[in-house]
Design a protein around this motif. Structure first.
Motif, PDB file in Angstrom:
ATOM      1  N   ILE A  22       0.834  -1.204   0.000  1.00  0.00           N
ATOM      2  CA  ILE A  22       0.000   0.000   0.000  1.00  0.00           C
ATOM      3  C   ILE A  22       0.872   1.260   0.000  1.00  0.00           C
ATOM      4  N   ILE A  23       2.029   1.205   0.659  1.00  0.00           N
ATOM      5  CA  ILE A  23       2.889   2.392   0.701  1.00  0.00           C
ATOM      6  C   ILE A  23       3.471   2.662  -0.691  1.00  0.00           C
ATOM      7  N   GLY A  24       4.041   1.629  -1.305  1.00  0.00           N
ATOM      8  CA  GLY A  24       4.669   1.811  -2.626  1.00  0.00           C
ATOM      9  C   GLY A  24       3.678   2.270  -3.686  1.00  0.00           C
ATOM     10  N   ALA A  55      -6.081  -5.506   9.080  1.00  0.00           N
ATOM     11  CA  ALA A  55      -7.421  -5.425   9.663  1.00  0.00           C
ATOM     12  C   ALA A  55      -8.274  -4.321   9.043  1.00  0.00           C
ATOM     13  N   GLY A  56      -7.698  -3.538   8.151  1.00  0.00           N
ATOM     14  CA  GLY A  56      -8.487  -2.538   7.443  1.00  0.00           C
ATOM     15  C   GLY A  56      -8.953  -1.368   8.293  1.00  0.00           C
ATOM     16  N   HIS A  57      -8.344  -1.198   9.446  1.00  0.00           N
ATOM     17  CA  HIS A  57      -8.782  -0.158  10.384  1.00  0.00           C
ATOM     18  C   HIS A  57      -8.012   1.128  10.118  1.00  0.00           C
ATOM     19  N   ILE A 258      12.581   3.158  -1.429  1.00  0.00           N
ATOM     20  CA  ILE A 258      12.550   1.851  -0.765  1.00  0.00           C
ATOM     21  C   ILE A 258      11.248   1.767   0.043  1.00  0.00           C
ATOM     22  N   ALA A 259      10.360   0.877  -0.399  1.00  0.00           N
ATOM     23  CA  ALA A 259       9.056   0.697   0.260  1.00  0.00           C
ATOM     24  C   ALA A 259       8.757  -0.795   0.333  1.00  0.00           C
ATOM     25  N   CYS A 260       9.744  -1.548   0.853  1.00  0.00           N
ATOM     26  CA  CYS A 260       9.599  -3.017   0.903  1.00  0.00           C
ATOM     27  C   CYS A 260       9.067  -3.475   2.243  1.00  0.00           C
ATOM     28  N   GLY A 261       8.389  -2.622   2.982  1.00  0.00           N
ATOM     29  CA  GLY A 261       7.816  -3.040   4.260  1.00  0.00           C
ATOM     30  C   GLY A 261       8.888  -3.651   5.161  1.00  0.00           C
ATOM     31  N   ARG A 282       4.894 -10.125  13.491  1.00  0.00           N
ATOM     32  CA  ARG A 282       4.000 -10.904  12.627  1.00  0.00           C
ATOM     33  C   ARG A 282       2.578 -10.859  13.196  1.00  0.00           C
ATOM     34  N   GLY A 283       1.623 -10.744  12.296  1.00  0.00           N
ATOM     35  CA  GLY A 283       0.222 -10.686  12.731  1.00  0.00           C
ATOM     36  C   GLY A 283      -0.607 -11.643  11.894  1.00  0.00           C
ATOM     37  N   TYR A 284      -1.791 -11.978  12.415  1.00  0.00           N
ATOM     38  CA  TYR A 284      -2.624 -12.991  11.755  1.00  0.00           C
ATOM     39  C   TYR A 284      -4.033 -12.463  11.538  1.00  0.00           C
ATOM     40  N   MET A 359      -1.213 -14.893   7.516  1.00  0.00           N
ATOM     41  CA  MET A 359      -0.193 -14.240   8.360  1.00  0.00           C
ATOM     42  C   MET A 359       0.554 -13.192   7.536  1.00  0.00           C
ATOM     43  N   GLY A 360       0.868 -12.070   8.150  1.00  0.00           N
ATOM     44  CA  GLY A 360       1.627 -11.029   7.443  1.00  0.00           C
ATOM     45  C   GLY A 360       2.666 -10.392   8.356  1.00  0.00           C
ATOM     46  N   PHE A 361       3.623  -9.702   7.705  1.00  0.00           N
ATOM     47  CA  PHE A 361       4.768  -9.123   8.428  1.00  0.00           C
ATOM     48  C   PHE A 361       4.593  -7.614   8.629  1.00  0.00           C
ATOM     49  N   ARG A 362       4.274  -7.205   9.858  1.00  0.00           N
ATOM     50  CA  ARG A 362       4.247  -5.761  10.108  1.00  0.00           C
ATOM     51  C   ARG A 362       5.692  -5.258  10.144  1.00  0.00           C
ATOM     52  N   PRO A 363       5.972  -4.157   9.476  1.00  0.00           N
ATOM     53  CA  PRO A 363       7.338  -3.618   9.503  1.00  0.00           C
ATOM     54  C   PRO A 363       7.506  -2.671  10.681  1.00  0.00           C
ATOM     55  N   GLY A 385       8.416   0.923   7.646  1.00  0.00           N
ATOM     56  CA  GLY A 385       8.440   0.843   9.113  1.00  0.00           C
ATOM     57  C   GLY A 385       7.168   1.389   9.737  1.00  0.00           C
ATOM     58  N   HIS A 386       6.045   1.254   9.035  1.00  0.00           N
ATOM     59  CA  HIS A 386       4.789   1.832   9.544  1.00  0.00           C
ATOM     60  C   HIS A 386       4.068   0.925  10.547  1.00  0.00           C
ATOM     61  N   GLN A 387       4.737  -0.131  10.975  1.00  0.00           N
ATOM     62  CA  GLN A 387       4.202  -1.060  12.015  1.00  0.00           C
ATOM     63  C   GLN A 387       2.719  -1.365  11.864  1.00  0.00           C
ATOM     64  N   HIS A 388       1.916  -1.119  12.897  1.00  0.00           N
ATOM     65  CA  HIS A 388       0.478  -1.476  12.858  1.00  0.00           C
ATOM     66  C   HIS A 388      -0.336  -0.451  12.075  1.00  0.00           C
ATOM     67  N   LEU A 389       0.328   0.552  11.509  1.00  0.00           N
ATOM     68  CA  LEU A 389      -0.423   1.705  10.989  1.00  0.00           C
ATOM     69  C   LEU A 389      -0.142   2.002   9.518  1.00  0.00           C
ATOM     70  N   GLY A 390       0.358   1.018   8.781  1.00  0.00           N
ATOM     71  CA  GLY A 390       0.752   1.292   7.391  1.00  0.00           C
ATOM     72  C   GLY A 390      -0.410   1.650   6.486  1.00  0.00           C
ATOM     73  N   LEU A 391      -1.541   1.011   6.715  1.00  0.00           N
ATOM     74  CA  LEU A 391      -2.711   1.350   5.904  1.00  0.00           C
ATOM     75  C   LEU A 391      -3.196   2.750   6.290  1.00  0.00           C
ATOM     76  N   THR A 392      -3.310   2.984   7.577  1.00  0.00           N
ATOM     77  CA  THR A 392      -3.746   4.292   8.068  1.00  0.00           C
ATOM     78  C   THR A 392      -2.897   5.411   7.467  1.00  0.00           C
TER      79      THR A 392
HETATM   80  C1  FAD Z   1      -2.575  -8.821  11.030  1.00  0.00           C
HETATM   81  C2  FAD Z   1      -2.279  -7.390  10.631  1.00  0.00           C
HETATM   82  C3  FAD Z   1      -3.246  -6.424  10.855  1.00  0.00           C
HETATM   83  C4  FAD Z   1      -2.998  -5.103  10.507  1.00  0.00           C
HETATM   84  N1  FAD Z   1      -3.989  -4.181  10.659  1.00  0.00           N
HETATM   85  C5  FAD Z   1      -3.792  -2.893  10.281  1.00  0.00           C
HETATM   86  C6  FAD Z   1      -4.846  -1.949  10.382  1.00  0.00           C
HETATM   87  O1  FAD Z   1      -5.964  -2.286  10.751  1.00  0.00           O
HETATM   88  N2  FAD Z   1      -4.587  -0.661  10.024  1.00  0.00           N
HETATM   89  C7  FAD Z   1      -3.359  -0.258   9.579  1.00  0.00           C
HETATM   90  O2  FAD Z   1      -3.176   0.918   9.300  1.00  0.00           O
HETATM   91  N3  FAD Z   1      -2.342  -1.155   9.445  1.00  0.00           N
HETATM   92  C8  FAD Z   1      -2.535  -2.455   9.783  1.00  0.00           C
HETATM   93  N4  FAD Z   1      -1.518  -3.373   9.668  1.00  0.00           N
HETATM   94  C9  FAD Z   1      -0.202  -2.916   9.220  1.00  0.00           C
HETATM   95  C10 FAD Z   1      -0.144  -2.731   7.720  1.00  0.00           C
HETATM   96  O3  FAD Z   1      -0.699  -3.864   7.062  1.00  0.00           O
HETATM   97  C11 FAD Z   1       1.306  -2.531   7.271  1.00  0.00           C
HETATM   98  O4  FAD Z   1       1.913  -1.511   8.043  1.00  0.00           O
HETATM   99  C12 FAD Z   1       1.357  -2.121   5.811  1.00  0.00           C
HETATM  100  O5  FAD Z   1       0.659  -3.059   5.018  1.00  0.00           O
HETATM  101  C13 FAD Z   1       2.789  -2.014   5.329  1.00  0.00           C
HETATM  102  O6  FAD Z   1       2.728  -1.702   3.962  1.00  0.00           O
HETATM  103  P1  FAD Z   1       4.035  -1.730   3.082  1.00  0.00           P
HETATM  104  O7  FAD Z   1       3.643  -1.310   1.723  1.00  0.00           O
HETATM  105  O8  FAD Z   1       5.109  -0.974   3.795  1.00  0.00           O
HETATM  106  O9  FAD Z   1       4.511  -3.269   3.141  1.00  0.00           O
HETATM  107  P2  FAD Z   1       3.977  -4.552   2.386  1.00  0.00           P
HETATM  108  O10 FAD Z   1       2.531  -4.498   2.140  1.00  0.00           O
HETATM  109  O11 FAD Z   1       4.501  -5.723   3.134  1.00  0.00           O
HETATM  110  O12 FAD Z   1       4.683  -4.461   0.969  1.00  0.00           O
HETATM  111  C14 FAD Z   1       6.074  -4.613   0.818  1.00  0.00           C
HETATM  112  C15 FAD Z   1       6.299  -5.210  -0.552  1.00  0.00           C
HETATM  113  O13 FAD Z   1       7.713  -5.251  -0.792  1.00  0.00           O
HETATM  114  C16 FAD Z   1       7.968  -6.407  -1.561  1.00  0.00           C
HETATM  115  N5  FAD Z   1       9.397  -6.737  -1.427  1.00  0.00           N
HETATM  116  C17 FAD Z   1      10.060  -7.039  -0.291  1.00  0.00           C
HETATM  117  N6  FAD Z   1      11.350  -7.285  -0.570  1.00  0.00           N
HETATM  118  C18 FAD Z   1      11.492  -7.143  -1.919  1.00  0.00           C
HETATM  119  C19 FAD Z   1      12.593  -7.275  -2.815  1.00  0.00           C
HETATM  120  N7  FAD Z   1      13.814  -7.589  -2.387  1.00  0.00           N
HETATM  121  N8  FAD Z   1      12.380  -7.062  -4.134  1.00  0.00           N
HETATM  122  C20 FAD Z   1      11.143  -6.722  -4.603  1.00  0.00           C
HETATM  123  N9  FAD Z   1      10.069  -6.597  -3.785  1.00  0.00           N
HETATM  124  C21 FAD Z   1      10.244  -6.786  -2.466  1.00  0.00           C
HETATM  125  C22 FAD Z   1       7.041  -7.461  -0.976  1.00  0.00           C
HETATM  126  O14 FAD Z   1       6.814  -8.502  -1.902  1.00  0.00           O
HETATM  127  C23 FAD Z   1       5.787  -6.643  -0.669  1.00  0.00           C
HETATM  128  O15 FAD Z   1       4.835  -6.695  -1.703  1.00  0.00           O
HETATM  129  C24 FAD Z   1      -1.735  -4.725   9.980  1.00  0.00           C
HETATM  130  C25 FAD Z   1      -0.776  -5.702   9.730  1.00  0.00           C
HETATM  131  C26 FAD Z   1      -1.043  -7.037  10.043  1.00  0.00           C
HETATM  132  C27 FAD Z   1      -0.005  -8.067   9.747  1.00  0.00           C
END
Ligand code: FAD
Length: 425
Positions: A22-24, A55-57, A258-261, A282-284, A359-363, A385-392
């Motif tokens: 979502i960040i990228g 969780a979409g919150h 760099i937006a690789c979570g 990690r969250g489920y 299961m997913g990896f919170r950063p 590094g948006h931890q539990h708040l990346g969507l928000t």
């Molecule tokens: C169970 C759970 C519940 C959550 N609930 C909420 C919520 O309710 N509200 C909220 O705001 N946030 C919530 N979060 C947190 C939120 O989901 C994350 O903070 C957010 O999705 C992080 O987004 P991102 O784009 O940084 O990472 P990601 O969505 O993980 O995307 C990173 C991308 O980088 C790619 N990548 C990694 N390494 C490489 C590489 N070497 N080369 C190419 N691509 C690469 C991956 O394939 C991935 O697609 C929750 C998380 C979990 C696990």
């Protein structure tokens, strides 16, 4: 949806974004709107990381760090209970300890104050940024601005709820204390045993977080953004930009984002020389496809420590924190445990028929703040590094990154970048 490359000529772009979460993708939309030629590279199809199953919150009320000092008291239980809300894998303990050390260090008063101010600044701008972004792609309905509730069920929890109410008000979070009757009126399917809760009017929920990513990808593609499905294995700074090395391609760009979570540390070290203390919580989730219409908004349980969000495809139960790194396989029993945790919260039990676990990896960084920055003379942008708040925080992060990469007049004010700088580590 994405294209694989075989040619050995480098792909050229103004900005290469690594990571289609979502960040990228939110950043891709904003950067392409400012006239940048953007390439997004992800080893998976877009939105399959943490952004797929959160969780979409829209959790604008969460202005406190991911943990407090009570984590020390809870450490023994974390190690012993594989299905508890907080779990630390024994084998991961040596890797996790330095991160925990930093987390505790970041709870000193001055640093805690910085964290709260940094989270507040982003969260207070998050709803507006999402409204702007969703309106601009004609999808305002993806976000339900229905508020959300933190419920409690034990009489002895009232004191904790009232203390939290006081702290939240002190930090200007919009919140109302609901008695049991108000909760029953708003969410009649919840159990009578619930004592009440905190209602957060300036929050909401997304009906399908994965679809939000996909809609943004469509918009980005329509404005010329190229998506490449490749794993980035390294990168080098060049005098005029950056070269990225992927499995079967090279990308030459003036800037890289760099937006690789949770996977962002390695590339950050390769390009900036800086080792960031990024780990994953990690969250489920457990998706219940037969459960529609149970709740009008997202409901979190104070005591049971998980969230239930009404979505287009059913009710999503989500939460739990597990420290076990990026490599260990998921323990899906933790996802099924969420169904057991829901028992007693509704007048009628939830059906788990056809349920799917995930299961997913919170950063997560130990000071609970993301890194949103521009370094290496502007060649490297960082948003992770948006931890539990990346969507928000995704929409406001994208506005901040676009403004950093292409400064220009903004019709509204943006938070300052200082609290989110890489240099704090
Ligand atoms: C169970 C759970 C519940 C959550 N609930 C909420 C919520 O309710 N509200 C909220 O705001 N946030 C919530 N979060 C947190 C939120 O989901 C994350 O903070 C957010 O999705 C992080 O987004 P991102 O784009 O940084 O990472 P990601 O969505 O993980 O995307 C990173 C991308 O980088 C790619 N990548 C990694 N390494 C490489 C590489 N070497 N080369 C190419 N691509 C690469 C991956 O394939 C991935 O697609 C929750 C998380 C979990 C696990």
């Amino acid at each position: 949806m994405t294209e694989a490359l075989s040619s050995s000529a480098p792909v050229e772009a103004d900005v290469a974004i690594v990571g289609a979460g979502i960040i990228g993708v939110a950043c891709a939309v904003q950067l392409s709107r400012r006239g940048r030629r953007v390439v997004v590279i992800d080893r998976q199809p877009p939105g399959r990381g943490a952004s797929f199953g959160n969780a979409g919150h829209l959790a604008t009320e969460q202005v406190f760090p991911i943990a407090d000092l009570s984590i020390l008291k809870r450490l023994p239980a974390m190690l012993m209970d594989p299905l508890g809300p907080l779990r630390l894998d024994w084998n991961y303990l040596p890797r996790a300890l330095p991160w925990f050390g930093r987390l505790l260090w970041s709870l000193r008063p001055a640093s805690l104050q910085r964290t709260v101010a940094g989270l507040r600044a982003l969260n207070e701008s998050s709803l507006g940024a999402w409204q702007r972004l969703l309106r601009s792609i004609d999808q305002p309905g993806l976000l339900q601005e229905a508020g959300s509730v933190l419920v409690f069920e034990r009489a002895e929890s009232r004191q904790a709820i009232e203390a939290l109410l006081g702290r939240l008000r002190q930090h200007a979070v919009a919140v109302d204390l609901w008695p049991a009757a108000a909760l029953r009126e708003a969410a009649p399917q919840l159990s009578d045993t619930l004592q009440g809760g905190l209602f957060f009017p300036l929050t909401g929920h997304f009906l399908d977080p994965y679809r939000v990513v996909l809609e943004l990808v469509q918009v980005a593609k329509a404005s010329g953004v190229q998506f490449i499905q490749q794993r980035v294995t390294g990168g080098h700074l060049q005098p005029q930009g950056v070269t990225l090395v992927a499995d079967q391609a090279r990308v030459a760009a003036r800037q890289v984002l760099i937006a690789c979570g949770a996977h962002s540390a390695e590339l950050t070290a390769a390009l900036t020389g800086k080792r960031v203390p990024l780990d994953t919580e990690r969250g489920y989730h457990l998706m219940l496809p037969r459960e529609h219409g149970r709740l009008p908004f997202a409901v979190t349980s104070l005591e049971r420590k998980f969230i239930m969000t009404p979505m287009a495809d059913g009710l999503r139960l989500a939460g739990t924190v597990e420290f076990a790194g990026l490599q260990r396989p998921a323990n899906m029993q933790r996802a099924w445990q969420l169904h057991r945790l829901s028992q007693g919260l509704f007048r009628e039990a939830l059906s788990a028929e056809g349920a799917t676990p995930w299961m997913g990896f919170r950063p997560s960084l130990p000071d609970s703040l993301p890194i949103i920055d521009q370094v290496c003379e502007g060649r490297v942008l960082l948003a992770f590094g948006h931890q539990h708040l990346g969507l928000t925080q995704a929409a406001i992060t994208a506005e901040l990154i676009a403004q950093a990469a292409c400064p220009g007049a903004m019709p509204h004010s943006l938070p300052a970048l200082d609290p989110y700088q890489l240099a704090r580590f």
